[in-house]
Write an enzyme that holds these catalytic residues in place. Structure first.
Site, PDB file in Angstrom:
ATOM      1  N   TYR A 155      22.389  35.545 -46.726  1.00 19.63           N
ATOM      2  CA  TYR A 155      22.175  36.341 -45.407  1.00 19.63           C
ATOM      3  C   TYR A 155      23.432  36.909 -45.106  1.00 19.63           C
ATOM      4  O   TYR A 155      23.512  38.257 -45.099  1.00 19.63           O
ATOM      5  CB  TYR A 155      21.904  35.502 -44.133  1.00 19.63           C
ATOM      6  N   LYS A 159      24.201  41.014 -45.687  1.00 11.66           N
ATOM      7  CA  LYS A 159      24.528  41.884 -44.602  1.00 11.66           C
ATOM      8  C   LYS A 159      25.766  42.611 -44.593  1.00 11.66           C
ATOM      9  O   LYS A 159      25.876  43.720 -44.256  1.00 11.66           O
ATOM     10  CB  LYS A 159      24.244  41.171 -42.802  1.00 11.66           C
ATOM     11  N   ASN A 200      13.275  26.263 -30.811  1.00  8.48           N
ATOM     12  CA  ASN A 200      13.047  25.055 -31.166  1.00  8.48           C
ATOM     13  C   ASN A 200      12.894  24.124 -29.858  1.00  8.48           C
ATOM     14  O   ASN A 200      12.357  23.440 -29.682  1.00  8.48           O
ATOM     15  CB  ASN A 200      14.311  24.501 -32.001  1.00  8.48           C
ATOM     16  N   GLN A 219      29.235  22.853 -30.957  1.00 10.55           N
ATOM     17  CA  GLN A 219      29.332  24.134 -31.236  1.00 10.55           C
ATOM     18  C   GLN A 219      28.856  25.205 -30.330  1.00 10.55           C
ATOM     19  O   GLN A 219      27.988  24.902 -29.513  1.00 10.55           O
ATOM     20  CB  GLN A 219      28.389  24.312 -32.439  1.00 10.55           C
TER      21      GLN A 219
END
Ligand code: NAD
Ligand code: UDP
Length: 343
Positions: A155, A159, A200, A219
């Protein structure tokens, strides 16, 4: 003779949205239709669904085409928003080779289309081009810290390569390009099962299941509500040709994942416990956009605070899980939150 001129039978701008049946793409299609554009939505339904755009299907200025952008596309358009690409780590790591093909072959195909039709073209790039950043918050000038062989690389590097192609087509062929670096975006129509943190946590809380925190939850991420993001994409497309970007688009409000879990639990009235899972490989420790450029050149800043956006997103998932509408899914159809693919 210019075929573009012959094929025009309306003064409306013809806009192609690749990935238009996805989460962000469907909101963008709605905004463009409301703004009087003629919209062609191209999607292979890899992660998007017809349900996301069902409200547009009967509109006379909306058209849907099933097509995989890793193959060339011949249509006549004035503007292109290139959004096609799975965005959730669970989805983009499911078939990583296809993810890179979608970003790289896909970019070559849509840039070729833009070159032939002289269309202006916008790339939905990502904050993932900064990798696990050691500059904070991230300005556009920061060139990033990406692991080229890790699980997220399909990814991130896909990108990054797409950005390279956009700038080379701009320099070499004079294409009018716009590159948006989008930070974590959330809102109604996120895929309920795609493993991203906002969807989620909300689905887990509504179903009374444990909220899965990866790592210790310290995080950080910065969450932008989808309406704000789509507004910025359209502003960027309509900005002067000299503005190529890249431009960071996101909400600079920064939250730890633990903060987010607590907010979702409180707002849903859930008593779900929090459980810990291993932190996925290469998971960025912090992420926050520096949006000074977007403020200055687009006169844009996000307007929806996290709590308001979460309210609307929770209402959407509540309807999906408990509502009687056609889109409602039964709790039993919702798998346990997909785990990070490997750590
Ligand atoms: P999404 O998965 O909901 O939407 C992607 C859409 O692209 C889906 O409809 C999918 O079916 C389609 N698609 C995938 N591969 C395709 C292909 N080969 N050909 C045609 N269609 C294809 O994801 P999203 O969150 O709406 O993201 C849209 C874009 O924005 C992506 O390019 C993503 O990288 C970028 N982006 C999103 C976020 C975010 O937080 N949501 C952040 C940064 C960048
Ligand atoms: N995350 C989490 N629990 C989940 C899903 C994600 O703790 O159920 C974490 C994930 O490890 C990451 C952050 O939430 O640190 C954001 O993950 P997401 O997949 O939404 O986006 P991205 O990592 O691409 O920013």
């Amino acid at each position: 003779m210019n075929k573009n001129v012959i094929s025009r039978n309306s003064s409306r701008k013809r806009v192609l949205v690749t990935g238009g049946a996805g989460f962000i793409g469907s909101h963008l299609c709605e905004k463009l239709i409301a703004g009087g554009y003629d919209v062609l939505c191209v999607d292979n339904f890899y992660t998007g669904t017809k349900d996301n755009i069902h409200q547009l299907l009967a509109h006379p200025h909306f058209e849907l085409m099933r097509h995989d952008i890793t193959f060339p596309l011949y249509v006549e358009v004035d503007e292109i928003y290139n959004l096609a690409c799975p965005a959730s780590p669970v989805h983009y790591q499911f078939d990583p080779v296809q993810t890179t093909k979608t970003s790289v072959h896909g970019a070559i195909n849509v840039l070729g289309l833009a070159k032939r039709t002289k269309a202006k073209i916008l790339q939905a790039s990502t904050s993932e081009v900064y990798g696990d950043p050691d500059v904070h918050p991230q300005p556009e000038a920061y060139t990033g810290k990406v692991n080229p062989i890790g699980l997220r690389a399909c990814y991130d590097e896909g990108k990054r390569c797409a950005e390279t192609l956009f700038f080379d087509y701009h320099r070499q062929h004079g294409l009018k390009i716009k590159v948006a670096r989008i930070f974590n975006t959330y809102g109604p129509r996120m895929h309920p099962n795609d493993g991203r943190v906002v969807s989620n946590f909300i689905v887990q809380a509504l179903l009374g299941r444990p909220l899965t925190i990866y790592g210790d939850g310290s995080q950080t991420r910065s969450f932008c509500f989808v309406d704000d993001l789509v507004d910025a994409l359209v502003r960027l497309m309509n900005s002067p040709d000299e503005l190529t970007g890249p431009v960071n688009l996101g909400n600079p409000g920064e939250f730890t994942i633990l903060d987010l879990a607590e907010m979702v639990r409180e707002m849903t009235g859930s008593t779900s416990p929090i459980v810990r899972h291993p932190l996925p490989a290469d998971d960025p420790k912090q992420r926050c956009p520096d949006i000074a450029l977007a403020k200055r050149v687009l006169n844009w800043a996000p307007t929806v605070p996290l709590e308001r956006g979460l309210e609307r997103t929770i209402a959407h998932f509540d309807e999906l899980l408990n509502g009687k509408g056609s889109a409602a899914i039964r709790a039993s159809e919702f798998e346990d939150a997909p785990q990070a693919l490997a750590s």
